[in-house]
Design an enzyme around this catalytic site. Structure first.
Site, PDB file in Angstrom:
ATOM      1  N   LYS B 172     -52.414 -62.424   5.333  1.00 45.93           N
ATOM      2  CA  LYS B 172     -52.960 -62.837   4.279  1.00 45.93           C
ATOM      3  C   LYS B 172     -52.281 -64.046   3.894  1.00 45.93           C
ATOM      4  O   LYS B 172     -53.466 -65.254   3.516  1.00 45.93           O
ATOM      5  CB  LYS B 172     -52.727 -61.870   2.980  1.00 45.93           C
ATOM      6  CG  LYS B 172     -53.126 -62.363   1.697  1.00 45.93           C
ATOM      7  CD  LYS B 172     -54.800 -62.156   1.643  1.00 45.93           C
ATOM      8  CE  LYS B 172     -55.070 -62.804   0.288  1.00 45.93           C
ATOM      9  NZ  LYS B 172     -55.194 -62.065  -0.716  1.00 45.93           N
ATOM     10  N   LYS B 240     -50.016 -69.055  -6.853  1.00 47.07           N
ATOM     11  CA  LYS B 240     -48.930 -68.007  -6.395  1.00 47.07           C
ATOM     12  C   LYS B 240     -48.992 -67.552  -5.094  1.00 47.07           C
ATOM     13  O   LYS B 240     -47.914 -67.740  -4.292  1.00 47.07           O
ATOM     14  CB  LYS B 240     -49.423 -66.807  -7.264  1.00 47.07           C
ATOM     15  CG  LYS B 240     -48.477 -65.543  -7.225  1.00 47.07           C
ATOM     16  CD  LYS B 240     -48.813 -64.492  -6.290  1.00 47.07           C
ATOM     17  CE  LYS B 240     -49.959 -63.849  -6.593  1.00 47.07           C
ATOM     18  NZ  LYS B 240     -50.336 -62.923  -5.425  1.00 47.07           N
TER      19      LYS B 240
END
Lengths: 298, 298
Positions: B172, B240
């Site tokens: 990811k 983030k």
């Protein structure tokens, strides 16, 4: 009757483009600095000219496809250049990727002699040149773009008139900013993935179809995993195009930090003697920086 | 009989995913920090739990989809966390995007209690969550991946088992490195094109189909030209994820200069109060740097 066409610059790209003009039925004259490169086209029906000026004296439309800004300046404006032989009203189509500012200057000098010019840089690699599927980004006057269309359609598929003189070159540089930015992202991602111990083939399969996807990742990602450095586009030419983009950005006063980073990596690879490898060999610079090598099938 | 499922974290993503589990016929318990978010799912047939531990005591498989590493640690390991209620042999599937290292630590703590864990971060945005077309990158043991498949297939389409514990999170992060790199290239190219006086719609049309193409350019390029900043993925979440990638790169000792550049631009945009805009609003940082604004239809 279609206009007679001359072609200057029978390199990897020009060779295929000139062949496609012959196939489309154009009467074609050719000139190349290394004369032997003309032989195959002459055998296919082209006539060989003795200079750019000599070629221009026989043609309505002259196409130039050479490497860099000084090369275009030489064959167009130099001794025995196109400008010294061109017929009044002739059209020069420059398919090279060169400086947008120099392009506008050349177009002005030609206009003073009653000659027209389009900048029409190409994208799609040697395969696209051979198949006649090039993308062509055209800058110049609409009337001349219309005039050029039969010739452009013989060489390419996606032909976009993007603006006035120099706009084709500017769009080509936009294209190259995207290409090297996407390449940087790909290489950084691969090196990160390798450092993290991931299986790179599975990783590529998992990410290439979604929001992370790019032409670069789909086409050159597998080549990197096979460590196949054969060029679709060489590091030397990529570095040249990035240099043109940086020069244009500097003239325009616009910061391009990612492109600037790519330039220095390409410079480092040239210093290692890798200029003739494909532009995806960019990853070798990142591998050296990180001290690791990416590998498929861990 | 299919296993009973619990879902923790009914945000933009979790809401759609939980609905798809109900539609697929799973017996579903839900828990959310803000309790009112559970109402609609309860009306659709889910049962509301009073805590993560309470939810876990009723379920074979517990899915977590929250924002960041500390959120996962709280709902899994904290007071009234999943670990304190889970049945022996239960499986935790973490669909959040969090630290790969923290993921391995959580998996180890769960394993000591006889509990299983998969990291299964998702890609595809709120639309993909609603439609059940998410890409899911799964890390963990093969037997548990097989066990999870009916549940994962109810929520996503492109499901790839990429490696052991933490590997899903690593892939990811690879995905996010590519996303922000491609976004940087796009924004830099647009600002350069604007500075050069190009028609940005023609430019986009000329370059997006070739070697410069990317999902980012095709999907977010037109949005930028319309100055439509509605989020497929917010700047806050993008920042983030980039932070997680930088932390992982630092732990691994691998340089990621492009990703690092993106991080600081996203930080600048958050400081301007733009954290809830789409991640393509990245261009606002470059526009400010360059002192110009990109515009369609010049």
């Amino acid at each position: 009757m279609s206009e007679s066409v001359g072609f200057i610059g029978l390199g990897i790209m020009g060779h295929g483009m000139a062949h496609n003009l012959l196939r489309a039925g154009f009467e074609l004259s050719v000139w190349n600095r290394t004369a032997s490169r003309m032989d195959e086209l002459v055998a296919s029906g082209a006539s060989a000219a003795d200079s750019p000026a000599g070629l221009a004296s026989q043609c309505d439309i002259v196409i130039v496809c050479v490497s860099d800004t000084p090369d275009v300046q030489t064959v167009v404006l130099g001794e025995n250049g196109v400008i010294h032989g061109a017929r009044s009203g002739a059209l020069l189509i420059d398919a090279s990727t060169i400086s947008p500012r120099a392009t506008r200057e050349i177009a002005e000098q030609l206009a003073q002699r009653g000659l027209h010019m389009l900048d029409a840089p190409i994208s799609g690699g040697s395969e696209g040149a051979a198949k006649g599927t090039l993308s062509i980004m055209v800058g110049g006057e609409s009337a001349q773009v219309q005039r050029a269309m039969p010739v452009l359609r013989a060489m390419g598929e996606n032909i976009t008139h993007v603006g006035g003189a120099g706009a084709g070159q500017m769009v080509k540089l936009v294209n190259q900013i995207l290409v090297v930015g996407n390449a940087l992202a790909m290489c950084e991602a691969f090196v990160f993935a390798q450092a993290g111990g991931l299986d790179l083939e599975k990783t590529l399969a998992a990410v290439s179809g979604g929001a992370a996807g790019s032409w670069m990742l789909s086409m050159r990602g597998p080549q990197i995993l096979e460590r196949d450095w054969s060029p679709g586009f060489t590091i030397d030419l990529q570095q040249k195009d990035v240099r043109l983009a940086l020069a244009a950005a500097d003239e325009l006063g616009v910061p391009v930090p990612v492109t600037s980073m790519a330039f220095h990596y390409y410079r480092a690879l040239q210093a290692q003697g890798l200029g003739s490898e494909g532009n995806h060999a960019l990853i070798k610079a990142m591998e050296r920086l990180a001290g690791i090598e990416v590998r498929a099938g861990q």
